[in-house]
Design an enzyme around this catalytic site. Structure first.
Site, PDB file in Angstrom:
ATOM      1  N   ASP A 165       0.752 109.043  31.366  1.00 16.32           N
ATOM      2  CA  ASP A 165       0.972 110.020  30.295  1.00 16.32           C
ATOM      3  C   ASP A 165      -0.276 110.339  29.704  1.00 16.32           C
ATOM      4  O   ASP A 165      -1.524 109.929  29.991  1.00 16.32           O
ATOM      5  CB  ASP A 165       1.927 109.479  29.260  1.00 16.32           C
ATOM      6  CG  ASP A 165       2.692 110.542  28.766  1.00 16.32           C
ATOM      7  OD1 ASP A 165       2.559 111.716  29.173  1.00 16.32           O
ATOM      8  OD2 ASP A 165       3.533 110.070  27.674  1.00 16.32           O
ATOM      9  N   ILE A 168      -2.593 114.037  22.698  1.00 19.46           N
ATOM     10  CA  ILE A 168      -3.789 114.286  22.184  1.00 19.46           C
ATOM     11  C   ILE A 168      -3.760 113.549  20.661  1.00 19.46           C
ATOM     12  O   ILE A 168      -2.703 113.464  20.093  1.00 19.46           O
ATOM     13  CB  ILE A 168      -3.773 115.751  21.585  1.00 19.46           C
ATOM     14  CG1 ILE A 168      -3.803 116.681  22.827  1.00 19.46           C
ATOM     15  CG2 ILE A 168      -4.652 116.237  20.685  1.00 19.46           C
ATOM     16  CD1 ILE A 168      -3.864 118.088  22.889  1.00 19.46           C
ATOM     17  N   HIS A 169      -4.847 112.739  20.506  1.00 22.74           N
ATOM     18  CA  HIS A 169      -4.784 111.993  19.187  1.00 22.74           C
ATOM     19  C   HIS A 169      -6.222 112.292  18.352  1.00 22.74           C
ATOM     20  O   HIS A 169      -7.286 113.008  18.926  1.00 22.74           O
ATOM     21  CB  HIS A 169      -5.179 110.422  19.668  1.00 22.74           C
ATOM     22  CG  HIS A 169      -3.888 109.845  20.676  1.00 22.74           C
ATOM     23  ND1 HIS A 169      -3.056 109.504  19.811  1.00 22.74           N
ATOM     24  CD2 HIS A 169      -3.970 109.727  21.784  1.00 22.74           C
ATOM     25  CE1 HIS A 169      -2.058 108.938  20.631  1.00 22.74           C
ATOM     26  NE2 HIS A 169      -2.410 109.286  21.965  1.00 22.74           N
ATOM     27  N   ARG A 170      -6.216 112.176  17.339  1.00 28.40           N
ATOM     28  CA  ARG A 170      -7.426 112.319  16.563  1.00 28.40           C
ATOM     29  C   ARG A 170      -8.473 111.030  16.733  1.00 28.40           C
ATOM     30  O   ARG A 170      -7.865 109.953  16.684  1.00 28.40           O
ATOM     31  CB  ARG A 170      -7.430 112.561  15.111  1.00 28.40           C
ATOM     32  CG  ARG A 170      -7.350 111.382  14.021  1.00 28.40           C
ATOM     33  CD  ARG A 170      -6.912 111.564  12.635  1.00 28.40           C
ATOM     34  NE  ARG A 170      -6.779 110.488  11.618  1.00 28.40           N
ATOM     35  CZ  ARG A 170      -6.260 110.247  10.697  1.00 28.40           C
ATOM     36  NH1 ARG A 170      -5.272 111.451  10.422  1.00 28.40           N
ATOM     37  NH2 ARG A 170      -6.176 109.157  10.115  1.00 28.40           N
ATOM     38  N   GLY A 187       6.477 105.408  19.156  1.00 30.50           N
ATOM     39  CA  GLY A 187       6.995 105.790  20.450  1.00 30.50           C
ATOM     40  C   GLY A 187       6.326 106.743  21.178  1.00 30.50           C
ATOM     41  O   GLY A 187       6.660 106.996  22.121  1.00 30.50           O
ATOM     42  N   GLU A 233       3.688 114.478  30.783  1.00 32.13           N
ATOM     43  CA  GLU A 233       3.382 115.946  30.484  1.00 32.13           C
ATOM     44  C   GLU A 233       2.537 116.961  31.129  1.00 32.13           C
ATOM     45  O   GLU A 233       2.654 118.168  31.070  1.00 32.13           O
ATOM     46  CB  GLU A 233       3.127 116.085  28.864  1.00 32.13           C
ATOM     47  CG  GLU A 233       4.210 115.642  27.826  1.00 32.13           C
ATOM     48  CD  GLU A 233       4.506 114.208  27.987  1.00 32.13           C
ATOM     49  OE1 GLU A 233       3.481 113.487  28.398  1.00 32.13           O
ATOM     50  OE2 GLU A 233       5.657 113.796  27.343  1.00 32.13           O
ATOM     51  N   GLU A 289      -5.775 117.389   8.094  1.00 25.69           N
ATOM     52  CA  GLU A 289      -4.463 117.491   8.846  1.00 25.69           C
ATOM     53  C   GLU A 289      -3.488 118.697   8.818  1.00 25.69           C
ATOM     54  O   GLU A 289      -3.780 119.421   7.894  1.00 25.69           O
ATOM     55  CB  GLU A 289      -3.633 116.180   8.752  1.00 25.69           C
ATOM     56  CG  GLU A 289      -4.557 115.149   9.345  1.00 25.69           C
ATOM     57  CD  GLU A 289      -4.251 114.681  10.905  1.00 25.69           C
ATOM     58  OE1 GLU A 289      -3.805 115.702  11.527  1.00 25.69           O
ATOM     59  OE2 GLU A 289      -4.765 113.680  11.467  1.00 25.69           O
TER      60      GLU A 289
END
Length: 491
Positions: A165, A168-170, A187, A233, A289
């Site tokens: 999978d 996108i993360h910070r 999740g 995705e 954010e």
């Protein structure tokens, strides 16, 4: 001769043909707060502090301290531009993504010689290796915990390699070979894979892919239930482009990378290791954010140990975004619209015509639903649709329901509905004690001690601005003459 596969450079070439959609500058700029501070005025939009606006994609060619690297921001900071990039009417993007999810196109693997992302290789074992000197990651503000990768697509797999999978993360650059990553609980598939590795006390190999075709970035932000565990995705991006995303084997890790990225960081998420997000600054803040506020520094980020950095040889592009910008709205909001449309169409087909997640909610917190009632039996179906929206996306906080004669993309039209087709005593639904996005600062026991027991709980709100079916005749808008050739008067 086969056509050139889609990547960021192909998209930029197309954008340059569209007036007002792209701008570049050779004036030197500091990635530390200055770059974000400049784009805040030019084109950030979203929930960024005013003054701001919707503007062009911006390419900064002269980055202080990083000769040979360019930094790009804002390519998705306009819904109309997203429509141009994906070759879809911007008002129908949710439907287009919903269609793509249902007709996935899986990636293919190419060789290193076919992967421009691996043209230049820097190994962590090289003398002087330092990610902070190789990756021109900006800070959004002077109070950020450090330089952030905000548009890095993490590719990872389950422990048995049966599922992969992207998310996108910070991610904050903490030292010469260490990155702190915030994996939001609840999740995310990459988080579930990381939990598997940690339970086995093994490092999890990953790649961080930067500088991508926007179809990949938007497709990657889908979440369950629309894309359940086992659904990668990248399949959405393949469907949007009608061509498979190209992958390549990592050089130092047993994982795949996106072959047409501008930069790839190869590394491992270490088991049972955590790092304080602001360990280098002690500001107590992370970065701005999507709700428009500076997020608090996380006391225990998971740790990525970097093994290598690869990139294109010809002026690679570091892609970044401002956290509260319109760009976040496009990436988070449009897939959410698709998810809601997917669920309501299966449950109550033909009743919800369109959905829009506006910038006021950062793409996550607010949805406007356009409802079609055809018989008296449809009365109340609009509220069922609102409940389905909450189940499709737990981070949603507010739903506004409107009739089909309202332009959901025009907030003046939406608020006109609330003022002329709405009575607060009858048309408000409040659902207490539900889960929402943890970055909403109002969701704390201190704010509402009688209702919120734990951080991240919220009341959900439905504003029903639809006209009761038996009163529709009393709410017809003023009918103006239809003039087909009205534009000639502007010539």
């Amino acid at each position: 001769m086969s056509k050139q596969p889609y990547d960021l450079r192909k998209v930029l070439a197309e954008l340059k043909e569209q007036p007002g959609q792209y701008h570049e500058t050779d004036i030197e700029i500091d990635p530390n707060a200055e770059l974000a501070g400049v784009y805040r005025y030019i084109g950030a939009g979203g929930t960024v502090k005013r003054p701001t606006q919707v503007g062009p994609t911006m390419m900064f060619n002269n980055i202080k301290g990083f000769p040979g690297t360019r930094v790009m921001t804002g390519i998705l900071a306009s819904r109309q531009r997203v429509g141009q990039i994906l070759h879809v009417d911007y008002k129908h993007l949710g439907q287009a993504l919903n269609e793509a999810v249902q007709h996935p196109v899986k990636p293919i693997t190419v060789t290193k010689n076919e992967a421009p992302a691996q043209e230049v290789v820097h190994l962590a074992t090289d003398a002087g290796f330092d990610i902070r000197k190789l990756i021109a990651a900006p800070t959004n503000t002077e109070y950020d915990a450090g330089p952030y990768i905000t548009m890095g697509l993490v590719y990872g797999s389950s422990l048995d390699k049966s599922m992969s999978d992207v998310t996108i993360h910070r991610m904050v650059l903490e030292s010469k070979d260490t990155i702190g990553i915030y994996i939001m609980p609840g999740g995310r598939h990459i988080g579930l894979f990381a939990d598997e590795y940690e339970a086995a006390n093994k490092p999890m190999p990953i790649t961080i892919n930067i500088g991508l075709d926007p179809a990949v970035s938007i497709g990657a932000t889908f979440e369950p239930p629309t894309t359940p565990l086992g659904y990668n995705e990248l399949w959405v991006a393949g469907a949007l482009r009608d061509e498979p995303v190209q992958l390549v084997k990592g050089i130092t890790v047993d994982e795949l990378a996106l072959a047409r990225s501008e930069f790839v960081i190869e590394g491992e998420i270490l088991p049972h290791e955590r790092i304080r997000e602001d360990i280098n600054t002690n500001t107590g803040k992370a970065m701005p954010e999507f709700p428009g506020y500076n997020g608090d520094a996380n006391p225990a980020l998971q740790v990525i140990k970097v093994k290598a950095i690869t990139h294109r040889k010809n002026r690679p592009i570091m892609q970044t975004t401002l956290g509260p910008s319109e760009e976040h709205v496009s990436m988070a909001g449009i897939p959410t619209e698709a998810s809601i449309l997917n669920l309501v169409e299966r449950a109550i087909p033909g009743k919800v015509l369109n959905v829009y997640n506006p910038p006021a909610g950062g793409g996550k917190l607010m949805t406007i639903m356009q409802v079609h009632k055809t018989t008296p039996a449809d009365e109340g179906i609009q509220r069922q649709a609102a409940l389905l929206a909450f189940s499709a996306f737990k981070e949603l906080k507010t739903v506004i329901l409107v009739d089909e004669d309202v332009d959901i993309f025009d907030m003046n039209d939406v608020m006109w509905t609330v003022n002329t087709r709405f009575q607060a005593s009858n048309d408000i639904m409040v659902l207490k004690g539900m889960r929402n996005h943890p970055l909403d600062p109002s969701e704390s026991p201190a704010y509402a001690p009688d209702m919120i027991r734990f951080q991240g709980m919220s009341a959900k709100l439905v504003l029903d601005g639809t006209v009761p079916f038996d009163l529709k005749a009393h709410f017809e808008r003023a009918k103006f003459k239809e003039v087909a050739d009205w534009q000639k008067y502007l010539e």
